[in-house]
Scaffold this active site. Sequence first.
Site, PDB file in Angstrom:
ATOM      1  N   ALA A 192       3.718  -1.787  30.032  1.00  0.00           N
ATOM      2  CA  ALA A 192       2.305  -1.886  30.406  1.00  0.00           C
ATOM      3  C   ALA A 192       1.424  -1.796  29.166  1.00  0.00           C
ATOM      4  O   ALA A 192       0.304  -2.301  29.163  1.00  0.00           O
ATOM      5  CB  ALA A 192       1.952  -0.776  31.393  1.00  0.00           C
ATOM      6  N   ASP A 228      -0.776 -15.861  54.112  1.00  0.00           N
ATOM      7  CA  ASP A 228      -0.581 -15.269  52.797  1.00  0.00           C
ATOM      8  C   ASP A 228      -0.035 -16.326  51.868  1.00  0.00           C
ATOM      9  O   ASP A 228       0.841 -17.091  52.246  1.00  0.00           O
ATOM     10  CB  ASP A 228       0.406 -14.108  52.900  1.00  0.00           C
ATOM     11  N   ARG A 234       2.267  -5.309  27.077  1.00  0.00           N
ATOM     12  CA  ARG A 234       2.110  -6.448  27.983  1.00  0.00           C
ATOM     13  C   ARG A 234       2.782  -7.702  27.406  1.00  0.00           C
ATOM     14  O   ARG A 234       2.301  -8.807  27.516  1.00  0.00           O
ATOM     15  CB  ARG A 234       0.623  -6.712  28.289  1.00  0.00           C
ATOM     16  N   MET A 235       3.902  -7.459  26.740  1.00  0.00           N
ATOM     17  CA  MET A 235       4.698  -8.558  26.186  1.00  0.00           C
ATOM     18  C   MET A 235       6.158  -8.211  26.382  1.00  0.00           C
ATOM     19  O   MET A 235       6.529  -7.066  26.544  1.00  0.00           O
ATOM     20  CB  MET A 235       4.438  -8.713  24.678  1.00  0.00           C
ATOM     21  N   ASP A 289      -2.031  -3.916  56.098  1.00  0.00           N
ATOM     22  CA  ASP A 289      -2.328  -5.077  56.926  1.00  0.00           C
ATOM     23  C   ASP A 289      -2.637  -4.680  58.369  1.00  0.00           C
ATOM     24  O   ASP A 289      -3.162  -5.482  59.138  1.00  0.00           O
ATOM     25  CB  ASP A 289      -1.131  -6.039  56.972  1.00  0.00           C
TER      26      ASP A 289
END
Lengths: 599, 676
Positions: B372, B300, B375-376, B516
């Site tokens: 959201a 990863d 986005r700043m 996973d």
Amino acid sequence: MTANGWFQILFFLALVFVATKPIGIYMARVFGRERTLLDPVLRPIEKLLYRLTGVDEEHEMAWTEYAISMLLFSLASMLLLYFLERMQGFLPWNPQKFGAVSPASLAFNTAASFTTNTNWQNYPGEMTMSYFTQMAGLAYHNFISAAVGIALAIAFIRGIARRETETIGNFWVDMTRSCLWVLLPFCVVGSLLLVSQGVVQNLRPYDRASLVEPMQVPRLGPDGNPVLGPDGKPVMDTVAEQTIAQGPVASQEIIKEWGTNGGGFFNANSAHPFENPTPLANLIELFSIFAVSAGLTYTLGRMTGSQAHGWAVWAAMAILFLVGVTVTYWAEAHGNPLLAGTDQRASDAQSGGNMEGKEVRFGIANSALFATVTTDASCGAINGWHDSFTPLGGMVPLVNIMLSEVIFGGVGSGMYGMLIYVVLAVFIAGLMVGRTPEYLGKKIEAYDVKMAMLVALVFPLVILTLAGLSVVKPFGTSSIFNPGPHGLTEIIYAFTSQAGNNGSAFGGLNENTLWYNVAGALTMLIGRFWMMIPMLAISGNLARKKYVPPSIGTFPVTTPLFTVLLISVILIVGALTFFPALSLGPILEHLLLGAGKTF
Amino acid sequence: MAKKKRAIWEWKIVRRAIWDALVKLNPRKMMGNPVMFVVEIGSVITTVLLFQGGSAFGFNLQITLWLWFTVLFANFAEAMAEGRGKAQADTLRKARSETIANRMTGSDGTVEKVPSSKLRQGDLVLVSAGEFIPSDGEILEGVASVDESCITGESAPVIREAGGDRSAVTGGTRVLSDQIKVRITSNPGETFLDRMIALVEGAERHKTPNEIALNILLAGLTIIFLLAVVTLQPFAIYSGSPQTVFVLVSLLVCLIPTTIGALLSAIGIAGMDRLVQHNVLAMSGRAVEAAGDVNTLLLDKTGTITLGNRQASRFVPAPGVGEQELADAAQLSSLADETPEGRSIVVLAKEKYGLRGRELSTHEARFVPFTAQTRMSGVDLNGFEIRKGAADAVQAYLTQHGREVPAEVKATVEQIARSGGTPLVVAEKSRGALGVIELKDVVKGGIRERFEQLRAMGIKTVMITGDNPLTAAAIAREAGVDDFLAQATPKDKMDLIKKEQAEGKLVAMTGDGTNDAPALAQADVGVAMNTGTQAAKEAGNMVDLDSNPTKLIEVVRIGKQLLMTRGSLTTFSIANDVAKYFAIIPAMFAGTFPVLNALNIMRLKTPESAVLSAVIFNAVIIIALIPLALRGVKYRPMGAAALLRNNLWIYGAGGIIIPFIGIKLIDMVITGVGLA
């Protein structure tokens, strides 16, 4: 040792080296069913044979079916030879009117011997076998037992090369193609070459010739001992005539070498002037012994896609060959220490060295070379008397066979024998690189090791056990002509030669007895088939496996280091087992000879 | 579990091992090891014969004693390896002590006190601050800090919370704060701690595939040498020099591969133990072996190849804006930004431009958090509005205020994106775009070298990341991995593993999340992080208690070392035979044939001293090699050809030479003190 002697030895090796690639490519094409030059002639014959026998040439066999076909075929061939021997009195081409081969144990021994490609002979050929038996029985086996060996080697190589499949080829097809493509054409050419050198080829009754100088010989009684007259002295007979044996020799001679069979038409084998008349004939025969086996190393490389690995194996074989021939040549050229003071040096007038039991036309170098080559391969033809070699010179042929004849080796059997060593070498040392051992992309796992160990067990088991019995039981010791360490060597050599399917005799041992005939036959059968079956099992198992692509972390099987490793494993695993026995046989004899004692 | 390495000869372990060595003489236990079983039978035979009397009592007694010592040394080696595990198990057992659990009965929230051993799968328990978690389970409600030091050795508490990938708790660990509701997931005796104890103790040890194959080889060699020795007697009789059983048994014991036979299981146990010392638990020895065979490592990106998060690496000002100015604005906008990225901007401004982080009180500044929608994030300060964010978001913001982003800035943004970085545009409402902050993944120091080592070993590294291919390629290049999988979904990962496996390769990976789990199960070596979910831990075949994904590389190293140790000692053991032959064969027959003394190249004093020296060497070498077996052979990352050459020299050539020296020295000692 002379420069000329060394030149001949190295010239021979160079010849083998040069032939390796073309023969290897040719065999790879033959068994890969690719086109060859001989197809227009041989392909129709092959197809006809399949049509007659009902063989489906597209059918692929799992290892088990391959093994069963091989066993049944060998059994049928063996029975055929046995009956031929026993019936030969009623069969044609018998100008000398020989009766059945007897006792039955001798016929059994001989049948086992030729089926297993051993050609161990407890009989003198020219006094026992009719021309018909020689040709239809023995020569037939010389071809097919060699073909079986080649077929199995190819099957093994396929097991390595193939991936995730159950099958390793078709026994009938491999065997037929071996005969038609690999054996027949070369033997036709080779036999003509031998004829050109003076090897006979006829069906005539034996010649009789008047001796220029009649000679007196002691008369032998039925027990083999001289008959004594009333005065206590041996009764002497005058011999004025000599019988000169004839026969279809050349055709049988060439397959004897090309198929590493080794069974002589005559008792004297390749020392006989009708089998091996000239130094050139000698070279042709030597070359024929190694040709196919050397070529198979190239076939191995080509079929598995790792040509360098093929050469690494070739190199291991060549080095072991050179070591052997050097020791033998040195020991024989050195002469006999007991004759110190006598002129034993090589010169224009004499070969020098230990010439006892050797042919003058071959001399020391070619006799030492022949003894090494015939035992490196599982041939067993001889052009000199191994029994008369110096202890160390005679030990080399013995050790060569003990290493299970992997120095080029018998046709096919040398290759798969060597591959068993490769598997062991890869497994023992492979872990040292920190991975599960891999051989050409195939993981070597418990099953493969188990089968390889089964193969490794055969030799110590039969040779040591039966030789051990023979030296302490009267049925064994009664046959020994020479006491002491030399007698021990003779017995060990006899069982080693038979277990290794070599067939050369050290001599000095009366082997035509019930014990040696039967124990010997079993030794030959075990030595051949016990080795073949686990070998095929490995092949089948490898074929099933996934291919792991090689990386820099993979155990290298192409480097000089691998060659050294392989040689070490062959010597340590192969020879250490026999070291105690050898130390009481030839090594002790050598040391005692130095101290002035002979046997 | 202590992280420190245990000394090899720790007295407590040695004492227990000596006792265990005697217990292991039980023939039924010895039968699992064919080589040593043969030695034991030989010892019994010589012991019986010894009591029947006969000549050369002193010599025969010594031989018999040393044969027994050979068996005992082998048992001792195994017991030593097990002892180290047992010592660790004892520490773990303390954590498993019985606790009282608060089991919830019914749905009304009432609890009853039950001993933890009575808990079954599916039971619900309440655990409050200060209490031990009674068994393995999953948090259904609540958040707690948990002390897991008894398993991981790490004293800092970890946070466990309901939902997500941090919900699993382990029995025996202690809740430090808050209260959690746990659903028990293991029955008594099957908990993680129980499994761990069994593993480190070696109680559940099964022979691994390689070990089985090696055992077959050793058994085969033993049979071969048995034949060689048994049949030597008829040859000896024929030669007029029959041997005593004592000498024949001595020869046999010296020839069969006792060295590797004695140390084989110790090597396996020690391999597991080395993993445990690295705080990795392997669920089977098979997994450790597979680690050595791994061809492909899936790593990863985050946490393994790069430090956890992106960091600011550069400020690129817009035309007409000073670098200092941009840095200042960027720092101001990030002062209240607690994300790692935000903090890294503050730090970079400070380090590069000497701008100290300022305390801004709320009345003069208003911080605008990231949402959201916008986005700043940014700050409103004295009438200025500083914003930072993704290029398109800032663009939209500026358009709103009637300004454009200059072409130069756009070009910078594109160039940064192409080189694998993340561009953040900084703007002020009235002045427009001030410039670009470049955020970059920071590749861990030294990781490149490790990948080079892996490459040298023939192992391919594949970086797994959720980044776009462009970014992924850039990081892959910088870190020096061989390949990468960008925008990886769990399915992509699974497909990659299957593809590699189809090519015959073995794949190792780490993982922690529930998604996973399928890939962890599919991989040949799946290392689950201890902080991960129960599902992940169960799917993998190893658990890393430190939850450090880089450790996968250690795991591979330990796997390889385990195989190398086996191979090296096997080679050594077989190579030893050469010298032993030269000691014993002349000793056996030189009495009858003095010429055979030519083979006595070590010039050993007497036949008795020669045989005895070989037997003693054969026994003592086992003890001498125990540290090597337990520690593993020296390992340096390099290609197989170089490794083979080195190890063949050391263990092959060394294996031939060392016994010549050793036997000669022993011969000098025992003849010196008059033992033979």
